[in-house]
Design an enzyme around this catalytic site. Structure first.
Site, short mmCIF file in Angstrom:
data_model
loop_
_atom_site.label_atom_id
_atom_site.label_comp_id
_atom_site.label_asym_id
_atom_site.label_seq_id
_atom_site.Cartn_x
_atom_site.Cartn_y
_atom_site.Cartn_z
N LYS A 139 63.02 26.33 7.75
CA LYS A 139 63.70 25.38 8.64
C LYS A 139 65.19 25.72 8.79
O LYS A 139 65.77 26.45 7.99
CB LYS A 139 63.48 23.95 8.15
CG LYS A 139 62.04 23.53 8.34
CD LYS A 139 61.80 22.05 8.24
CE LYS A 139 60.36 21.73 8.65
NZ LYS A 139 60.03 20.31 8.48
N ARG A 151 54.30 22.62 2.17
CA ARG A 151 53.72 23.19 3.39
C ARG A 151 54.54 24.42 3.76
O ARG A 151 55.74 24.31 4.05
CB ARG A 151 53.75 22.15 4.51
CG ARG A 151 53.11 22.58 5.82
CD ARG A 151 53.16 21.45 6.84
NE ARG A 151 52.55 21.84 8.11
CZ ARG A 151 53.20 22.46 9.09
NH1 ARG A 151 54.49 22.75 8.96
NH2 ARG A 151 52.57 22.78 10.20
#
Length: 294
Positions: A236, A271
């Site tokens: 991210k 994840r």
């Protein structure tokens, strides 16, 4: 008991790969922090757009993640990156159904990342086992689909919606507000008949860098809500902000650092894109942190 010995479980009302029959249904159990491998079958994923868009490549990637030790594979047919443009249910199903049908023959526990009840229903009928909804089953139709199928759901906190969520996210107390939201959603979803839930604080979904860091520092508090906590920081943009890595595919070292922190604070699942690397790192960290017998 240390984090690596902590037991976690999800309950299904039907048999799934790796499950054990119990009086309350079929349970998938694991200890410590497991890995949910990401399988994006979209042409515009923020970190690996198009990489697994072809069926043969998608199945091979899922098989490799399973063999490396991933607990489950999360199949996504619609990007939820900031600014993402929605796709129709028909297009999303065209992308994911062939992959789900193929993986159903591979002894893989399959999660499907979708916001649409129509897609969730078709995916479960095709052989998926779990629904991962960034809108936390706020749509009553989504709750009904999961309850009718007896499928667990991952409930994520998101402020706003993907197209606009990163424009001006604001909180008075980000940890308190996310915690309260997840508690409320879990209670409503379970009351609707969904057998069990994962809770996800939604890093990067309507949060600034400081919001994300506050939530990661509060992982232990968020892990204490009575349901397995799912943390997804993989590749991210916060890693770019922290370490200067503009290319998403090059952010796996930062992803590992964030996820090892989350694991040590009680996260049940992470994840990730780099599943094999995470399984290896988590095993080594678990050995280092193993509680010595008295």
């Amino acid at each position: 008991m240390g984090w690596a010995e902590q037991a976690h479980a999800l309950t299904f009302r039907f048999a799934v790969p790796g499950s054990t029959r119990t009086p309350g249904g079929w349970q998938v159990q694991w200890h410590g922090c497991g890995v949910m491998g990401i399988l994006n079958v979209t042409p515009d994923s923020f970190s690996n757009g198009g990489e697994h868009f072809r069926l043969t490549e998608a199945v091979a990637a899922a098989r490799a993640m399973r063999d490396a030790g991933a607990v489950m594979i999360d199949v996504g047919g619609e990007s939820t990156r900031p600014g993402a443009v929605p796709v129709s249910a028909a297009e999303e199903l065209d992308r994911i159904l062939p992959v789900i049908r193929a993986l159903a023959e591979e002894n893989v526990l399959i999660s499907v990342d979708t916001m649409k009840a129509e897609v969730a229903d078709a995916a479960l009928w095709a052989g998926a086992h779990l629904i991962n909804d960034v809108t936390a089953l706020r749509d009553p139709a989504m709750r009904q689909v999961c309850a009718d199928a007896g499928a667990p759901a991952a409930l994520m906190h998101m402020q706003g919606e993907p197209r606009t969520m990163q424009q001006r996210p604001e909180y008075g107390d980000v940890v308190g507000e996310v915690r309260a939201f997840l508690q409320e959603r879990a209670a409503e979803v379970l009351a609707a008949g969904v057998p069990s839930v994962l809770l996800d604080p939604g890093l990067g979904f309507g949060k600034t860098l400081e919001h994300n860091l506050s939530l990661l520092r509060a992982t232990a508090e968020l892990s204490d809500l009575g349901h397995p906590l799912l943390v997804g920081a993989s590749r991210k943009r916060m890693i770019d902000r922290l370490a200067g890595v503009p290319v998403a595919a090059e952010r796996d070292p930062g992803s590992l650092a964030l996820h090892l922190h989350a694991a040590r604070q009680g996260a049940a699942l992470v994840r990730v894109h780099a599943a094999a690397a995470h399984v290896q790192a988590l095993r080594v960290q678990a050995a280092l942190d193993q509680v010595a017998p008295n």
